[in-house]
Design an enzyme around this catalytic site. Structure first.
Site, PDB file in Angstrom:
ATOM      1  N   SER A 441     145.295  71.290 -16.723  1.00  0.00           N
ATOM      2  CA  SER A 441     145.594  69.852 -16.364  1.00  0.00           C
ATOM      3  C   SER A 441     146.594  69.296 -16.098  1.00  0.00           C
ATOM      4  CB  SER A 441     144.050  69.879 -16.554  1.00  0.00           C
ATOM      5  OG  SER A 441     143.901  70.338 -17.570  1.00  0.00           O
ATOM      6  N   HIS A 462     144.692  74.344 -10.213  1.00  0.00           N
ATOM      7  CA  HIS A 462     143.391  73.834 -10.900  1.00  0.00           C
ATOM      8  C   HIS A 462     142.642  73.724 -10.529  1.00  0.00           C
ATOM      9  CE1 HIS A 462     143.138  69.276 -12.096  1.00  0.00           C
ATOM     10  NE2 HIS A 462     142.776  70.488 -13.209  1.00  0.00           N
ATOM     11  N   GLU A 474     143.378  72.729  -6.290  1.00  0.00           N
ATOM     12  CA  GLU A 474     144.587  72.187  -6.123  1.00  0.00           C
ATOM     13  C   GLU A 474     145.148  73.364  -6.293  1.00  0.00           C
ATOM     14  OE1 GLU A 474     145.443  67.545  -7.574  1.00  0.00           O
ATOM     15  OE2 GLU A 474     144.635  69.195  -8.689  1.00  0.00           O
ATOM     16  N   ASN A 512     143.798  64.262 -10.716  1.00  0.00           N
ATOM     17  CA  ASN A 512     143.481  63.052 -11.983  1.00  0.00           C
ATOM     18  C   ASN A 512     144.432  62.195 -11.966  1.00  0.00           C
ATOM     19  OD1 ASN A 512     141.311  65.458 -12.474  1.00  0.00           O
ATOM     20  ND2 ASN A 512     142.693  66.321 -13.864  1.00  0.00           N
TER      21      ASN A 512
HETATM   22  P1  NAD Z   1     137.690  76.074 -23.609  1.00  0.00           P
HETATM   23  O1  NAD Z   1     138.077  75.856 -24.798  1.00  0.00           O
HETATM   24  O2  NAD Z   1     136.088  75.642 -23.013  1.00  0.00           O
HETATM   25  O3  NAD Z   1     138.054  77.266 -23.236  1.00  0.00           O
HETATM   26  C1  NAD Z   1     139.282  78.338 -23.445  1.00  0.00           C
HETATM   27  C2  NAD Z   1     139.355  79.622 -23.848  1.00  0.00           C
HETATM   28  O4  NAD Z   1     140.105  80.217 -24.328  1.00  0.00           O
HETATM   29  C3  NAD Z   1     138.262  79.692 -25.453  1.00  0.00           C
HETATM   30  O5  NAD Z   1     137.132  80.669 -25.173  1.00  0.00           O
HETATM   31  C4  NAD Z   1     138.769  79.976 -26.246  1.00  0.00           C
HETATM   32  O6  NAD Z   1     138.881  81.367 -26.949  1.00  0.00           O
HETATM   33  C5  NAD Z   1     140.222  81.077 -25.298  1.00  0.00           C
HETATM   34  N1  NAD Z   1     141.382  81.309 -26.117  1.00  0.00           N
HETATM   35  C6  NAD Z   1     142.308  80.565 -26.589  1.00  0.00           C
HETATM   36  N2  NAD Z   1     143.273  81.223 -27.091  1.00  0.00           N
HETATM   37  C7  NAD Z   1     143.113  82.692 -26.518  1.00  0.00           C
HETATM   38  C8  NAD Z   1     144.075  83.810 -26.585  1.00  0.00           C
HETATM   39  N3  NAD Z   1     145.099  83.704 -27.684  1.00  0.00           N
HETATM   40  N4  NAD Z   1     143.291  84.807 -25.973  1.00  0.00           N
HETATM   41  C9  NAD Z   1     142.727  84.538 -25.604  1.00  0.00           C
HETATM   42  N5  NAD Z   1     142.048  84.215 -24.982  1.00  0.00           N
HETATM   43  C10 NAD Z   1     142.372  82.457 -25.647  1.00  0.00           C
HETATM   44  O7  NAD Z   1     138.886  75.159 -22.232  1.00  0.00           O
HETATM   45  P2  NAD Z   1     138.603  74.906 -21.210  1.00  0.00           P
HETATM   46  O8  NAD Z   1     137.873  73.586 -21.282  1.00  0.00           O
HETATM   47  O9  NAD Z   1     138.069  75.747 -20.150  1.00  0.00           O
HETATM   48  O10 NAD Z   1     139.930  74.790 -20.304  1.00  0.00           O
HETATM   49  C11 NAD Z   1     140.571  75.749 -20.211  1.00  0.00           C
HETATM   50  C12 NAD Z   1     141.807  75.471 -19.244  1.00  0.00           C
HETATM   51  O11 NAD Z   1     142.011  74.647 -18.240  1.00  0.00           O
HETATM   52  C13 NAD Z   1     142.958  74.392 -19.999  1.00  0.00           C
HETATM   53  O12 NAD Z   1     144.214  74.482 -19.902  1.00  0.00           O
HETATM   54  C14 NAD Z   1     142.098  73.467 -19.669  1.00  0.00           C
HETATM   55  O13 NAD Z   1     143.221  71.874 -19.368  1.00  0.00           O
HETATM   56  C15 NAD Z   1     142.289  73.193 -18.275  1.00  0.00           C
HETATM   57  N6  NAD Z   1     140.687  72.904 -16.659  1.00  0.00           N
HETATM   58  C16 NAD Z   1     140.003  71.862 -17.915  1.00  0.00           C
HETATM   59  C17 NAD Z   1     139.126  71.416 -16.878  1.00  0.00           C
HETATM   60  C18 NAD Z   1     137.989  70.686 -18.000  1.00  0.00           C
HETATM   61  O14 NAD Z   1     137.397  69.955 -17.015  1.00  0.00           O
HETATM   62  N7  NAD Z   1     137.465  71.512 -18.608  1.00  0.00           N
HETATM   63  C19 NAD Z   1     139.253  71.157 -15.841  1.00  0.00           C
HETATM   64  C20 NAD Z   1     140.680  71.919 -14.529  1.00  0.00           C
HETATM   65  C21 NAD Z   1     141.334  72.397 -16.038  1.00  0.00           C
END
Ligand code: NAD
Length: 735
Positions: A441, A462, A474, A512
């Site tokens: 993000s 995204h 996006e 965002n």
């Molecule tokens: P999250 O913490 O819920 O999930 C991340 C996952 O990645 C976890 O299950 C973790 O175990 C796994 N992980 C971490 N290191 C790893 C590795 N080395 N190998 C394999 N798996 C691994 O986070 P999230 O909220 O799902 O966010 C994930 C991505 O999406 C981020 O880049 C975030 O910026 C982006 N994002 C989040 C949102 C939101 O609203 N939360 C919206 C858009 C984009």
């Protein structure tokens, strides 16, 4: 009898079966030509003494019609705006006549003297459903869906819908359906008495014929003496109960922002006081009025025309052949990864869902299990389908499973190093033809792509949370992203039925950036002592679906805190207002991390109690009295700050197509839909008026409202964003 779009067969009983099947189109729609042909055909059937009745049916499997043709509507708008300055009266009269064509034609069917039955074999929307309502009988196939969704694009059902529905069903149900634009199942429509009979699809025509043979009356109840409205007269004890409640429901749902919705209430109220022909004329007058509103023009453009064009891939690189993805890989089975996996499996794709270990991967898959079980419990999905869905998702920590993937989406922690390590692992097994996408993000795609050997195949996709609900994605182009990557990304997004917008790489991308402005404006109001309830209400009256403080709670207050810290680190201390930072830091220090913590700007008591604003917030700042705060200005501040940010993204070349800023702002963060989106909000009032408004707000609230040089230039020249930025070859699509 045969014409371009219709065939007619007359059987031994004199029953004519009219089959509507437009050549070269996947769906039937009403065009001027279709209505001309139907009119001629109707005259011929009425004149033919051998014809005893008729069935109107569709030749398209599973669909009757999508409603009116977009281009016909756009021509109406264009013709009106081109001619209104020369002779306004004449332009309005022409608009009345043209837009009323369908209404008069359906009335002609209704009063032709021979019985007509609509055989609804599938999707039957808008003007098509209004035709069905004008027929003397309606048979629907099980599985068919029907409704009058016009209000969702700023209009309302103007071909008799607002008159026939409340003459067939009770006023309250009629208004609810019309105001929400609800799609009805065949069974629901039958329960509402809007269809007479629901049958198995293969029995549709037989049952329609049976209805005619049984002696269906060619006169509708409201054309007979002594007709009684289902809910009784407007001025009656029943009416006195319904109508006051309608007025308050209408205000609550729409905040009186939607001329189309307002017209529905007026049409039903006024129309039910009159005989049908006069009522239809009233409906037509309101329809002509609504067509002239800025809201209707902007909503039709963004929510109908542009949204369809973008969903179909208007921004997809033209030269790249369509890809049919079979397998998609997702690395990171957390909150987002799990949601993306579910959306992909729902679309019939095979999904490889990877996380650090089996337990974490399984946890991600369990999300799909929960969502599917919910659908099964609600009767919206069969157990077998739920099982098939889950069988499509392979949860594993083993990257080898990615070898067959055409696209891999990375959704691991928002940490550059973690992402780089994952990228390297994926690259070691990824086929050379596959595309790699990050769901980051905040981290620029161009810099993430540096860790991938072939940055041409690296892209950002995204998603918005919750993925299963949010309709937007996006697509972010890095500096070196090639043509294959956006094409594949769009094919994927289209497969999971979301709408893509294409954005050039930059901090915060598009949505965002605008959302942060929305929240910041609220923080500014809070520290200024504006009562928090007023802040939330002003946002909702401005047309936003969720107040900015509630939204901050949903996305997490600690996330807002982290974003502020990162912004100060990258752009300097001045980049964040210290008063905002203190506000957010105080909440974080008190453990008020938002909805997930059960407390944030709101308190979230156990259900069934409702959330309420945290009283401590008021105690932090000396409160103004409501009289000291101009409410209209609060509303303007919210919409202007987001629109201004959207204008900046266009000026900077982050967003290049105004349709994407518009559709993206409504689908991504619910920007007041009646405006048509952030950019149409500006175009709708005109650059000059917008610049003046910005200057006024800047004088009172600070330079963040100062218009950009581009806006000033456009104001001086009288330009619009659509006029200036939409390439000529795309103008036809967006009028
Ligand atoms: P999250 O913490 O819920 O999930 C991340 C996952 O990645 C976890 O299950 C973790 O175990 C796994 N992980 C971490 N290191 C790893 C590795 N080395 N190998 C394999 N798996 C691994 O986070 P999230 O909220 O799902 O966010 C994930 C991505 O999406 C981020 O880049 C975030 O910026 C982006 N994002 C989040 C949102 C939101 O609203 N939360 C919206 C858009 C984009």
């Amino acid at each position: 009898m045969i014409s371009e779009n219709f065939t007619v067969e007359i059987d031994g009983d004199g029953i004519a079966t009219i089959t509507w099947d437009m050549p070269g189109r996947s769906m039937n729609v009403f065009t001027e030509a279709v209505m001309d042909e139907f009119d001629v055909l109707l005259d011929a059937l009425v004149a033919d003494a051998a014809v005893t009745g008729a069935i109107v049916s569709s030749g398209k499997p599973g669909s009757f019609t999508g409603g009116a043709d977009l281009k016909m509507l756009l021509r109406l708008f264009a013709d009106f705006s081109e001619t209104k300055d020369a002779d306004r009266e004449a332009a309005i009269a022409r608009l009345f006549a043209k837009s009323g064509r369908m209404s008069w034609l359906w009335r002609k069917v209704e009063t032709c003297g021979k019985p007509f039955v609509a055989a609804i074999n599938g999707t039957c929307m808008g003007g098509g459903f209004e035709l069905a309502l004008a027929c003397h009988g309606r048979v629907a196939a099980r599985g068919a869906a029907m409704g009058l969704p016009e209000v969702k694009v700023g209009l309302f059902p103007g071909a008799g819908g607002t008159q026939r529905v409340p003459r067939m069903t009770d006023t309250q149900s009629a208004l609810q359906m019309l105001l929400k634009g609800t799609t009805l199942t065949a069974e629901k429509a039958e329960a509402m008495k809007l269809v007479d009979l629901v049958v198995e699809p293969d029995a549709l025509l037989l049952e329609a014929k049976a209805m005619l043979k049984a002696g269906l009356s060619p006169v509708r109840p409201w054309d007979e003496k002594g007709f009684r409205l289902p809910s009784g007269p407007v001025y009656s004890a029943g009416g006195a109960q319904v109508w006051p409640a309608v007025a308050s429901l209408y205000r609550k749902e729409t905040r009186d922002n939607y001329p189309g919705a307002r017209a529905i209430v007026k049409c039903v109220y006024e129309g039910l006081l009159l005989p049908i022909d006069a009522a239809l004329r009233i409906e037509q007058r309101y329809f002509t009025q609504v067509l002239q509103t800025t809201e209707a023009a902007m909503m039709v453009r963004s929510l109908f025309v542009s949204a369809q064009a973008l969903a179909k891939g208007a921004r997809r690189p033209a030269g790249v052949p369509d890809t049919r993805l079979k397998t998609v890989g997702i690395v990171g089975a957390g909150f987002m990864g799990a949601g993306i996996a579910y959306a992909a499996a729902m679309a019939g794709l095979d999904v490889v869902l990877i996380d650090r270990d089996q337990t974490a991967a399984d946890k991600g898959k369990a999300h799909s299990k929960t969502l599917a079980a919910d659908l099964v419990a609600k009767g919206k999905m069969s157990e077998e389908k739920a099982e098939v869905l889950l069988s499509r998702i392979t949860a594993t920590p083993d990257y080898e499973a990615l070898r067959g993937a055409g696209l891999v989406i990375e959704a691991v922690f928002e940490d550059r190093d973690v992402k780089a390590a994952v990228t390297a692992k994926v690259a070691s097994v990824l086929p050379e033809t596959a595309i790699y996408a990050s769901n980051t993000s905040t981290i620029p795609i161009t810099s993430l792509a540096e860790t991938f050997a072939d940055p041409a195949r690296f892209i950002g996709i995204h998603f918005f949370s919750p993925v299963e609900k949010m309709p937007l994605t996006e697509i972010i182009l890095g500096e070196k992203t090639g043509e294959q990557a956006p094409a594949r990304a769009m094919d994927f997004v289209r497969a999971i039925r979301k709408t893509p917008i294409v954005v050039n790489d930059s901090r915060g991308f598009f949505a965002n950036r605008c959302v942060l402005r929305y929240m910041n404006e609220a923080f500014d109001m809070v520290v200024d002592g504006v009562p928090p309830a007023m802040i939330e209400n002003a946002a909702k009256f401005a047309g936003m679906p969720v107040g900015p403080l509630a939204l901050t709670d949903e996305t997490a207050v600690d996330l807002a805190h982290r974003i502020m810290k990162a912004t100060m680190r990258d752009l300097g201390e001045d980049a964040v207002d210290p008063r905002h930072f203190r506000l957010v830091e105080t909440l974080v220090n008190e453990g008020r991390h938002g909805r997930k913590a059960g407390k944030g700007f709101y308190d979230y008591p156990e259900k069934p109690a409702k959330k309420h604003l945290w009283p401590g917030l008021k105690a932090m700042y000396p409160q103004k009295t409501p009289d000291e705060v101009p409410f209209e200005e609060l509303k303007q501040r919210f919409l202007v700050t987001m629109a201004l940010e959207a204008a900046r993204t266009m000026e900077e070349g982050v967003v290049t197509d105004p349709r994407e800023a518009d559709v993206g702002s409504i689908f991504g963060f619910g920007f007041a839909p009646f405006t048509g989106g952030t950019i149409s909000y500006i175009d709708g009032m005109g650059a000059k008026a917008f610049v003046d408004l910005c200057d006024r707000l800047a004088d009172r609230h600070g330079d963040r409202f100062r218009p950009t040089p581009l806006l000033r230039e456009m104001a001086e020249r009288g330009e619009t964003f659509y006029g200036r930025f939409l390439p000529v070859d795309r103008k036809g699509e967006a009028a």
